[in-house]
Design an enzyme around this catalytic site. Structure first.
Site, PDB file in Angstrom:
ATOM      1  N   TYR A 135     -81.347  27.542  22.962  1.00 32.49           N
ATOM      2  CA  TYR A 135     -82.107  28.389  23.880  1.00 32.49           C
ATOM      3  C   TYR A 135     -81.264  28.869  25.052  1.00 32.49           C
ATOM      4  CZ  TYR A 135     -86.154  26.978  21.219  1.00 32.49           C
ATOM      5  OH  TYR A 135     -87.039  26.758  20.203  1.00 32.49           O
ATOM      6  N   LYS A 182     -80.683  15.108  15.590  1.00 32.02           N
ATOM      7  CA  LYS A 182     -80.042  15.342  14.294  1.00 32.02           C
ATOM      8  C   LYS A 182     -78.559  14.963  14.444  1.00 32.02           C
ATOM      9  CE  LYS A 182     -80.501  16.775  10.048  1.00 32.02           C
ATOM     10  NZ  LYS A 182     -81.311  16.021   9.072  1.00 32.02           N
ATOM     11  N   ASP A 215     -85.865  14.689  11.435  1.00 34.78           N
ATOM     12  CA  ASP A 215     -86.671  15.025  10.246  1.00 34.78           C
ATOM     13  C   ASP A 215     -87.591  13.868   9.879  1.00 34.78           C
ATOM     14  OD1 ASP A 215     -84.012  14.240   9.969  1.00 34.78           O
ATOM     15  OD2 ASP A 215     -83.861  14.809   7.870  1.00 34.78           O
ATOM     16  N   ASP A 239     -89.449  21.987  20.562  1.00 30.37           N
ATOM     17  CA  ASP A 239     -90.303  23.151  20.393  1.00 30.37           C
ATOM     18  C   ASP A 239     -91.141  22.981  19.122  1.00 30.37           C
ATOM     19  OD1 ASP A 239     -91.383  25.624  20.777  1.00 30.37           O
ATOM     20  OD2 ASP A 239     -89.560  26.769  20.412  1.00 30.37           O
TER      21      ASP A 239
END
Ligand code: NAP
Length: 488
Positions: A135, A182, A215, A239
């Protein structure tokens, strides 16, 4: 534009009605706050679609910025990012202009809002890093067919948001903080948040700290959401999982948020402007009203905040007014009727649903120095030169080897979309015209001078189209770059 209150006792708040359903939701929150007796006064300002249409490319006019600088607290409706007006989202601009680095997104099971999870007591908070990551909005077309978006994660930004997550847990009496990243794939960027979390968690021995891969976090949130208390995560992950968590408790109509920084706090729903419902008096204002409740707590108006939260719980529990987004209430109450029911219930308490005890959040003080992390030693080991070429890997590799032959650097490998393709590995890679060509110093221990890199770049540029260059650095003997898939 409304005039600011002259009452010095009242805390001044910048009110931005926003776009689409924003004004209806914000007016509902304003009416409820005024009826609660909270000592708040408003300074109304604008941002978003109407401002873009005036030709202000940022979507945020100067008088809005000045108002926020003065009041330091904002209650806002969602802002549309109209296609064709400016490039940037006015929301992201506001968050970044005032360094609101932590986005707090709580969800809890609500009475009278049936979901597949009803009865399991979901009550969790996603703390999303709010200004960095993808972002940062730094994008380039590197070749006509290959785009790049820089994922920037700083140790300083990570420290601020991780400390905020632990301080929020302390303030709300929560027991556990998960860090969702991640980092197994993006060891340097996502790994920075994970490593910061592991270090900072030692300062909070009373709170259980656990890392989870993002995940699996998404999977666990759907499977067993009640195991989570606070989840701190990077901007993009946050988000996505915060929209997921809002669906666990009834949808975006029930998901509030606070954008917190050390100077300014902006309170808004998670949802957008939902244009198809604008001006129809049907939208669920709960997310904005609950955001206003978070704002009252930020202002120290704990009693008024609890009164409003209790009134929402009673209204939903008794079911006399529920908006049409609640499952089973297609012909729901109007926004106005729902708002009036909450006002009528001010002063009442739900028998079954409690309101948490809140204390002020201690905002983290982090060293403001730009060079937040200083290396004692640094070493330049080589350079990645990114080249646009329609040659095959073998041809390009041979050409670059010849060009580097008489320089202090040698070609180590070429990768295409992250996979090593030269020297050939036997991998089946669908190559595009975007090559990362990795050169390292012939003398492994010696530091490479910039002049050697410039000389190599000039030699390469004389034969190939280059578009980007990146130094390969080591800080305090730790490699500051990753290997390609298949690179040894
Ligand atoms: P959205 O406005 O959040 O709407 C998506 C869907 O969520 C709606 O169609 C509706 O679902 C449901 N929904 C949203 N708010 C609701 C509420 N208060 N009560 C009940 N249901 C609600 O997302 P979008 O359509 O992707 O985005 C529209 C615009 O908003 C875009 O311009 C986007 O850039 C902007 N946006 C702004 C913000 C912000 O200001 N912070 C955040 C997100 C998006 P159903 O269709 O199932 O009824």
């Amino acid at each position: 534009m409304s005039k600011p209150s002259m009452n010095p006792e009242k805390k001044l708040v910048t009110l931005i009605p926003g776009d689409g359903v924003g004004p209806e939701c914000v007016r509902a929150a304003q009416r409820i706050i005024e009826a609660s007796g909270a000592a708040v006064a408003w300074e109304e300002r604008h941002a978003g679609a109407s401002v873009f249409r005036q030709g202000i490319a940022s979507g945020v006019p100067q008088d809005t910025i000045e108002s926020i600088r003065r009041t330091r607290v904002v209650l806002k409706g969602p802002l549309e990012t109209p296609v064709g007006f400016g490039e940037k989202s006015a929301n992201v601009t506001l968050r970044k202009l005032f360094e609101t680095y932590g986005n707090i997104r709580p969800v809890r099971e609500l009475p009278g809002v049936p979901t597949p999870y009803s009865g399991r007591g979901i009550d969790l908070v996603v703390v999303r890093e709010n200004v960095e990551d993808l972002y940062a909005g730094i994008e380039h077309m590197q070749t006509p067919g290959v785009a790049q978006c820089l994922k920037l994660i700083s140790s300083k930004g990570s420290e601020k948001v991780v400390r905020l997550a632990f301080e929020l847990a302390v303030a709300e009496g929560r027991k556990r903080v998960h860090c969702a990243t991640k980092s197994n794939i993006m060891k340097l960027t996502e790994g920075t948040l994970k490593r910061t979390f592991e270090r900072v968690s030692r300062d909070y021995p009373g709170i259980e700290a656990q890392h989870i891969i993002i995940d699996n976090c998404a999977h666990q949130l759907v499977k067993k959401p009640e195991q989570f208390d606070v989840i701190v995560t990077t901007n993009m992950n946050g988000d996505i999982i915060s929209d997921l968590t809002s669906a666990l408790v009834g949808g975006l109509g029930f998901a509030p948020s606070a954008n917190l920084g050390n100077e300014v706090a902006i309170f808004e729903a998670v949802h957008g402007s939902a244009p198809k419902y604008a001006d129809k008096d049907v939208i669920n204002p709960t997310a904005v009203v609950l955001s206003a409740v978070m704002m009252l707590r930020h202002l120290g108006e704990f009693e008024a905040a609890a009164r409003i939260e209790h009134a929402i719980l009673v209204t939903l529990e008794e079911g006399t007014a529920r908006t049409g987004d609640v499952v089973g209430y297609d012909k729901g109450a109007s926004t106005t009727a729902f708002t009036e029911a909450i006002i009528a219930n001010l002063g009442r308490k739900s028998g079954r649903y409690q309101v948490r005890e809140y204390r002020p959040i201690k905002l983290p003080e982090v060293d403001p120095a730009p060079d937040f992390v200083k290396a004692r030693e640094r070493h330049v080991a080589g350079v990645d030169i990114f080249v646009e070429s329609s040659l095959a890997a073998e041809e390009l590799g041979k050409s670059l080897e010849r060009l580097a032959a008489e320089t202090p650097l040698k070609l180590k490998m070429i990768s295409n979309r992250g996979t090593k393709v030269y020297p050939a590995t036997g991998a089946i890679t669908d190559c595009v015209d975007h090559w990362r060509c990795r050169f390292i110093g012939r003398n492994a221990t010696g530091d490479l001078e910039d002049s050697a890199i410039f000389d190599l770049l000039q030699r390469v540029a004389a034969h190939h189209r280059w578009m980007h260059i990146e130094k390969l650095q080591e800080f305090d003997h730790v490699r500051g770059f990753t290997m390609a898939q298949g690179e040894d």
